[in-house]
Design a protein around this motif. Structure first.
Motif, PDB file in Angstrom:
ATOM      1  N   ASP A  49       0.827  -1.208   0.000  1.00 44.94           N
ATOM      2  CA  ASP A  49       0.000   0.000   0.000  1.00 44.94           C
ATOM      3  C   ASP A  49       0.862   1.259   0.000  1.00 44.94           C
ATOM      4  N   TRP A  50       1.936   1.270   0.781  1.00 38.58           N
ATOM      5  CA  TRP A  50       2.833   2.431   0.802  1.00 38.58           C
ATOM      6  C   TRP A  50       3.445   2.649  -0.570  1.00 38.58           C
ATOM      7  N   ILE A  51       3.805   1.572  -1.245  1.00 37.46           N
ATOM      8  CA  ILE A  51       4.360   1.705  -2.598  1.00 37.46           C
ATOM      9  C   ILE A  51       3.292   2.282  -3.525  1.00 37.46           C
ATOM     10  N   GLU A  52       2.073   1.801  -3.399  1.00 37.41           N
ATOM     11  CA  GLU A  52       0.978   2.321  -4.217  1.00 37.41           C
ATOM     12  C   GLU A  52       0.685   3.784  -3.907  1.00 37.41           C
ATOM     13  N   GLN A  53       0.998   4.221  -2.690  1.00 40.26           N
ATOM     14  CA  GLN A  53       0.785   5.615  -2.302  1.00 40.26           C
ATOM     15  C   GLN A  53       1.895   6.529  -2.822  1.00 40.26           C
ATOM     16  N   GLY A  54       2.895   5.952  -3.483  1.00 35.99           N
ATOM     17  CA  GLY A  54       3.909   6.795  -4.125  1.00 35.99           C
ATOM     18  C   GLY A  54       5.315   6.683  -3.590  1.00 35.99           C
ATOM     19  N   MET A  61      13.582  -3.657  -3.441  1.00 34.91           N
ATOM     20  CA  MET A  61      12.181  -3.678  -3.068  1.00 34.91           C
ATOM     21  C   MET A  61      11.360  -4.469  -4.081  1.00 34.91           C
ATOM     22  N   VAL A  62      11.636  -4.279  -5.359  1.00 33.62           N
ATOM     23  CA  VAL A  62      10.888  -4.983  -6.394  1.00 33.62           C
ATOM     24  C   VAL A  62      11.142  -6.487  -6.306  1.00 33.62           C
ATOM     25  N   ALA A  63      12.349  -6.873  -5.955  1.00 32.67           N
ATOM     26  CA  ALA A  63      12.635  -8.304  -5.792  1.00 32.67           C
ATOM     27  C   ALA A  63      11.775  -8.900  -4.678  1.00 32.67           C
ATOM     28  N   LEU A  64      11.607  -8.179  -3.587  1.00 32.19           N
ATOM     29  CA  LEU A  64      10.763  -8.651  -2.490  1.00 32.19           C
ATOM     30  C   LEU A  64       9.287  -8.632  -2.882  1.00 32.19           C
ATOM     31  N   VAL A  65       8.884  -7.625  -3.626  1.00 25.51           N
ATOM     32  CA  VAL A  65       7.498  -7.567  -4.110  1.00 25.51           C
ATOM     33  C   VAL A  65       7.229  -8.746  -5.039  1.00 25.51           C
ATOM     34  N   ASN A  66       8.210  -9.117  -5.836  1.00 23.62           N
ATOM     35  CA  ASN A  66       8.043 -10.265  -6.729  1.00 23.62           C
ATOM     36  C   ASN A  66       7.847 -11.560  -5.939  1.00 23.62           C
ATOM     37  N   VAL A  67       8.523 -11.692  -4.809  1.00 27.29           N
ATOM     38  CA  VAL A  67       8.315 -12.870  -3.953  1.00 27.29           C
ATOM     39  C   VAL A  67       6.866 -12.904  -3.477  1.00 27.29           C
ATOM     40  N   ILE A  68       6.353 -11.756  -3.074  1.00 32.11           N
ATOM     41  CA  ILE A  68       4.956 -11.674  -2.637  1.00 32.11           C
ATOM     42  C   ILE A  68       4.025 -12.048  -3.792  1.00 32.11           C
ATOM     43  N   ARG A  79      -1.409 -10.489  -4.051  1.00 38.87           N
ATOM     44  CA  ARG A  79      -0.533 -10.973  -5.130  1.00 38.87           C
ATOM     45  C   ARG A  79      -0.757 -10.170  -6.405  1.00 38.87           C
ATOM     46  N   HIS A  80      -2.001  -9.829  -6.705  1.00 38.91           N
ATOM     47  CA  HIS A  80      -2.294  -9.047  -7.908  1.00 38.91           C
ATOM     48  C   HIS A  80      -1.711  -7.641  -7.805  1.00 38.91           C
ATOM     49  N   LYS A  81      -1.845  -7.009  -6.658  1.00 36.98           N
ATOM     50  CA  LYS A  81      -1.245  -5.687  -6.463  1.00 36.98           C
ATOM     51  C   LYS A  81       0.271  -5.758  -6.634  1.00 36.98           C
ATOM     52  N   ALA A  82       0.855  -6.794  -6.066  1.00 36.65           N
ATOM     53  CA  ALA A  82       2.311  -6.965  -6.166  1.00 36.65           C
ATOM     54  C   ALA A  82       2.733  -7.173  -7.620  1.00 36.65           C
ATOM     55  N   GLU A  84       1.289  -6.060 -10.251  1.00 38.71           N
ATOM     56  CA  GLU A  84       1.166  -4.780 -10.954  1.00 38.71           C
ATOM     57  C   GLU A  84       2.367  -3.886 -10.664  1.00 38.71           C
ATOM     58  N   ILE A  85       2.848  -3.875  -9.448  1.00 35.24           N
ATOM     59  CA  ILE A  85       4.043  -3.089  -9.113  1.00 35.24           C
ATOM     60  C   ILE A  85       5.238  -3.606  -9.906  1.00 35.24           C
ATOM     61  N   VAL A  86       5.388  -4.911  -9.971  1.00 25.37           N
ATOM     62  CA  VAL A  86       6.489  -5.511 -10.726  1.00 25.37           C
ATOM     63  C   VAL A  86       6.359  -5.152 -12.203  1.00 25.37           C
ATOM     64  N   ARG A  87       5.154  -5.253 -12.754  1.00 24.68           N
ATOM     65  CA  ARG A  87       4.945  -4.911 -14.174  1.00 24.68           C
ATOM     66  C   ARG A  87       5.306  -3.457 -14.455  1.00 24.68           C
ATOM     67  N   ARG A  88       4.857  -2.555 -13.566  1.00 28.24           N
ATOM     68  CA  ARG A  88       5.177  -1.132 -13.754  1.00 28.24           C
ATOM     69  C   ARG A  88       6.675  -0.913 -13.726  1.00 28.24           C
TER      70      ARG A  88
END
Length: 100
Positions: A49-54, A61-68, A79-82, A84-88
């Motif tokens: 959520d903090w990442i989505e907030q900017g 961080m992206v490597a950890l988000v990819n694990v999620i 998992r879907h939010k994560a 999307e962050i990786v895709r962006r």
């Protein structure tokens, strides 16, 4: 700093965070790296959520988000939010390879 002392800060919004002793990055990393042995994904979700907030995102961080994003026992919505962050991150032409 103790990881538990950092993750509780995720319960406030990123905009309200004004920690002098820990950066937002440190707080987010603590949440993203919280053990995934529970199915709730509570702390990981707040970090996402903090990442989505900017919050600024870097390769670690992206490597950890990819694990999620690829941990099946975590909630599907998280998992879907994560993902999307990786895709962006990848669409911004970052040359970062994930190890599976």
């Amino acid at each position: 700093m103790d990881q538990r002392a950092l993750i509780v800060r995720l319960e406030m919004s990123l905009a309200d965070y004004a920690g002098a002793d820990a950066t937002a990055r440190e707080v987010i990393l603590a949440g993203l790296s919280w053990p995934t042995d529970t199915m709730s994904g509570y702390w990981q979700g707040l970090a996402v959520d903090w990442i989505e907030q900017g919050a600024a995102v870097d390769a670690e961080m992206v490597a950890l988000v990819n694990v999620i994003a690829t941990t099946a026992k975590l909630p599907q919505q998280l998992r879907h939010k994560a993902r999307e962050i990786v895709r962006r991150w990848q669409s911004e032409n970052h040359n970062f390879q994930f190890r599976q």
